[in-house]
Each structure stands twice: as structure tokens, then as C-alpha cells.
Design an enzyme around this catalytic site. Structure first.
Site, PDB file in Angstrom:
ATOM      1  N   TYR A 144      41.378  37.697  91.734  1.00  0.00           N
ATOM      2  CA  TYR A 144      41.209  38.781  92.709  1.00  0.00           C
ATOM      3  C   TYR A 144      42.518  39.557  92.752  1.00  0.00           C
ATOM      4  CZ  TYR A 144      40.570  41.063  97.264  1.00  0.00           C
ATOM      5  OH  TYR A 144      40.465  41.987  98.275  1.00  0.00           O
ATOM      6  N   ASP A 239      49.887  39.626  88.206  1.00  0.00           N
ATOM      7  CA  ASP A 239      49.701  39.839  89.642  1.00  0.00           C
ATOM      8  C   ASP A 239      50.333  38.633  90.330  1.00  0.00           C
ATOM      9  OD1 ASP A 239      48.867  39.847  92.245  1.00  0.00           O
ATOM     10  OD2 ASP A 239      46.807  40.449  91.811  1.00  0.00           O
ATOM     11  N   LYS A 267      53.059  40.025  99.856  1.00  0.00           N
ATOM     12  CA  LYS A 267      53.160  38.822 100.688  1.00  0.00           C
ATOM     13  C   LYS A 267      54.611  38.418 100.987  1.00  0.00           C
ATOM     14  CE  LYS A 267      48.542  37.297  99.395  1.00  0.00           C
ATOM     15  NZ  LYS A 267      47.617  37.477 100.474  1.00  0.00           N
TER      16      LYS A 267
HETATM   17  N1  HOZ Z   1      41.271  37.720 100.548  1.00  0.00           N
HETATM   18  C1  HOZ Z   1      42.472  37.441 101.246  1.00  0.00           C
HETATM   19  C2  HOZ Z   1      43.055  36.147 100.791  1.00  0.00           C
HETATM   20  N2  HOZ Z   1      43.040  35.903  99.400  1.00  0.00           N
HETATM   21  C3  HOZ Z   1      42.189  37.392 102.702  1.00  0.00           C
HETATM   22  C4  HOZ Z   1      43.203  38.097 103.474  1.00  0.00           C
HETATM   23  C5  HOZ Z   1      42.944  38.133 104.977  1.00  0.00           C
HETATM   24  O1  HOZ Z   1      41.819  37.913 105.430  1.00  0.00           O
HETATM   25  O2  HOZ Z   1      43.859  38.375 105.693  1.00  0.00           O
END
Ligand code: HOZ
Length: 427
Positions: A144, A239, A267
């Protein structure tokens, strides 16, 4: 646990926000029940609006490697906020943070700060296309890379969790430019690049996947990607939004000794504030406006508060032995979880301080393996942990994060809770 205030807030939130949340996985739909609403975070703990405390292994999905509200980060932010919250003009902080990133990632000779990982990836792809004058992008199933159009193809994380790996609203013409291949399958990459390599701008990969749960690269997979992409004049994008400053100070590139052409970060570099960055070889980054023809801009890019939290966080990560002791704690958790599972059909997969408990009997090396995991059992495991005050990711296809704030006692408490949670999962 009583969560009356959270329940009322969630009811109201659902009237105002799709699913009551601002990011799908937070809605707990993958695990059942309703989300708790957070009142505060402190160290390894979250407290909800009803006063319940949770030992937190989500850590805001990765940024909080120091734990919540680290005193030094909070003090730096307090100091900074009085000087203004955004200028839309250059600051010394951007130069300081850029130098710190550059020191950790030698392959990043130049970079640009943005406001999220999604934005970093979207921009890096545009730069790769501008530099190579090619259109196609190779990605891996179950990885992702944020919610940019062309990357919501066979995507992991919430997109996989909610059955929309190929999201509605993505133009078919855009999706057609994305080639999705199985993670860890170098032969598939070789075949694809031999067939259409001259049309491929970049291969983008999470070097250790966090978004189908933690999945490690097979030995030779990343170096093989490096070699194949170089041979075909294709840019290799790592990434490292999750892995950057997580696997090691220099991320996966340091951990595996494989440099990327372009790197996406987010992050941890924002210390919990909204930040992303993309960067790489100088000749590639010189394509970015105002130096070159690839346009990219942002009002809040390089925001002084985000830069402040990032500078302070990276400074603390450089403390001698930081990663070693973090890894020791995570390894203790891994071993304890494995013992607590008592030989059931459970795999605990860990890379440094990120791990996933998969309810499956075989090692997870690709999306095909990950989707065989029993999500109902994960849901029961999650709910049992939560009722015992331990907050794991509310979906199977996510990583749990250990932070420097988790003590040996916290880990022991988690393992104790996990014994009951594994029993509940099996029931
Ligand atoms: N898809 C995000 C984690 N891989 C979620 C982020 C969130 O909900 O803050």
C-alpha cells in the site's frame, strides 16, 4: 470495559463523517465493535474519553517510535508554536531536517518535504515519469502506497481489508498504467521488465511490507530488484514511509544494504505531526520545480511545527543503542506471542520493532499467503486484547509497532493478555 462516552461520540461522528472516521481502518469494521475515542496519549499508553487505558501497539500507525507525547518533543513543539504555526516561506528547520535525513539515507542527495506519505509517493511517481519519460509503474500486490489513483491497484492495508484493493473512482486509463506483481517474486519482475521494460518508469516497493501485515523480503529480492531495474533503465522507489527510521536509522536501505533511486518517507520523520518527503539522486530530483519541469507544491510543506517534531525525534533516535534495545523488546514480544499461541495455526512475523500476528499455518511471503489468514480469528484475538487493555491494530493486514516507551513490564503484560486472547481466537 465501559465506553459510553465513546459510543455517544461515535453515533454523532457517523452522522458527520463517513463511517464516523477520517481513515477507514479506524472504524473497527474489520474486527467488530466500535472504536474508542482517544482523550490523550502518554508514553506507551492511550486513555479514552471514558477513562479506560490501553497499552498501545498502533502508535498512530508507525510515527510514534518514542511513544506518545515524548517530553523532549513536546517541549520543542511548545517552544516552536509561540513563533507561529506556518509561514509558507523557507525556514532553517527544513535545512536541519533535510540534512538529518540525508545523513541517514546517503541515496537521498536531495529531497522535498510534503505533508503526508500519500503525497510523497504521488510526487515521487510523477518525478520518475518526468525523468524517464515513461508512463508505467510496477507495484506489488498487497503493498500500500497511500491512496493516489494509480496505486490503488491490488493495494493492501485498509483497501484490502475493506475489499476495495482496486478502488472505485480510479480512472481505468490510470489503473492501466499500473502493473501489479506478486511480492517476493523476482522472476515475475524479470518477465515484466523484459516484456515492457522500455515503458516502465519505476518499480515501487515497501522493502519490508507493513500494509499486508509484516512481510519480509526473501534474501536477494531487494538486491534483485536493484539489479533488474538498473538493467532496464527503470527507477527503483523504496516506499519507506513505515520502514524509514524504523528498521534502522537508515531504514531498509541500511538494513539490507540496497540503495534506491528515489525514497519516500513519512511517519517517523514528522515525530507524529503530518509530514512526508520524497528524495533521491540529485540528477533525478533536479527535475522538480523550480529547478526542472516536474511540478509539485504545497502550502504546508516543510511546516515549522512538523519540522520541529521531526528534528527532535531524529536527534533522539541517534542515541547510542536506541535501535538495539528497541529490537530486544520487540524480539521478547515476538517470542512471548509465539509461546502464548502454543503451537496453534499462528505465525508471528517481525522485522525490527514492527510485527504482525497472522492466523495462518504457513509463512506469509506474498498477498496470496496473507489473504489466507483467518480474519475472524484475528478479530476475536483483537477484541480479547482490547478488553484486557491492550490495543493491537484493528485489522489483520496492518503492523503492530513497539516503541521505546514500552517497558519490559508492558511486554510481559501483553504476553499475559495474549494467552487469553489466543484462547478466545480459537474458540
Ligand atoms: N492505512 C493506514 C495504516 N496502514 C491507516 C491510517 C489511519 O487510519 O490512521
Amino acid at each position: 470495559m465501559q465506553r459510553e462516552h465513546s459510543r455517544r461520540l461515535f453515533e454523532e461522528a457517523q452522522r458527520l463523517l463517513p463511517g464516523g472516521v477520517d481513515s477507514p481502518v479506524r472504524a473497527f469494521r474489520a474486527v467488530g465493535g466500535e472504536p474508542f475515542f482517544v482523550a490523550r496519549g502518554e508514553g506507551a499508553y492511550l486513555t479514552d474519553v471514558d477513562g479506560n487505558r490501553y497499552l498501545d501497539y498502533v502508535g498512530s500507525w508507525g510515527p510514534l517510535i518514542l511513544g506518545h507525547a515524548h517530553p523532549a518533543v513536546v517541549a520543542a513543539l511548545r517552544e516552536a508554536v509561540g513563533r507561529g504555526t506556518s509561514y509558507g516561506a523557507p525556514t532553517e528547520l527544513e535545512v536541519t531536517l533535510a540534512a538529518a535525513v540525508q545523513e541517514a539515507f546517503p541515496s537521498v542527495e536531495m529531497l522535498r518535504f510534503v505533508s503526508s506519505g500519500t503525497e510523497a509517493v504521488m510526487s515521487a511517481i510523477r518525478v520518475a515519469r518526468g525523468f524517464t519519460e515513461r508512463q508505467k509503474v510496477v507495484k506489488f500486490e498487497g503493498c500500500y502506497h497511500g491512496h493516489g489513483d494509480g496505486l490503488l491497484v491490488r493495494a493492501g492495508s485498509g483497501a484490502a481489508t475493506f475489499g476495495v484493493p482496486d478502488s472505485a473512482g480510479v480512472p481505468a486509463a490510470v489503473a492501466r498504467e499500473t502493473i501489479a506483481l506478486p511480492f517476493n517474486d523476482l522472476e515475475a519482475v524479470r518477465r515484466a521488465l523484459e516484456a515492457v521494460g522500455r515503458e516502465v518508469a519505476c518499480v515501487i516497493v515497501e522493502p519490508v511490507v507493513g500494509n499486508m501485515g509484516v512481510v519480509l523480503p526473501r534474501p536477494g529480492f531487494l538486491s534483485g530488484l536493484r539489479e533488474l531495474t538498473a538493467r532496464h533503465g527503470v527507477l527503483l522507489i523504496f516506499d519507506e514511509v513505515i520502514t524509514g527510521f524504523r528498521l534502522a536509522f537508515g531504514g531498509a536501505q541500511e538494513a539490507f544494504g540496497v540503495p534506491a533511486d528515489l525514497t519516500c518517507l513519512g511517519k517517523i520523520i514528522g515525530g507524529g505531526l503530518p509530514v512526508g518527503a520524497f528524495g533521491g539522486r540529485r540528477e533525478i530530483m533536479e527535475q522538480v520545480a523550480p529547478l526542472g519541469p516536474v511540478y509539485q507544491a504545497g502550502t504546508l510543506s516543510g511546516n515549522p511545527l512538523a519540522m520541529t517534531a521531526g528534528v527532535e525525534t531524529l536527534r533522539l533516535l541517534k542515541t547510542t543503542g536506541f535501535y538495539k534495545s528497541l529490537e530486544e523488546r520487540a524480539a521478547a514480544l515476538e517470542e512471548g506471542l509465539r509461546a502464548a499461541a502454543a503451537g496453534g495455526a499462528v505465525r508471528v512475523q517481525r522485522a525490527a520493532s514492527m510485527l504482525t500476528v497472522f492466523f495462518t499455518d504457513r509463512e506469509v511471503r506474498s498477498w496470496n499467503d496473507a489473504e489466507r489468514a483467518d480474519r475472524q480469528r484475528y478479530a476475536r484475538f483483537f477484541r480479547s486484547l482490547l478488553e484486557q487493555g491492550v490495543y493491537f491494530p484493528p485489522a489483520q493486514f496492518e503492523a503492530a509497532f513497539v516503541s521505546a516507551a514500552h517497558t519490559a513490564a508492558d511486554i510481559a503484560e501483553t504476553i499475559r493478555a495474549a494467552r487469553a486472547a489466543f484462547a478466545a481466537a480459537a474458540a
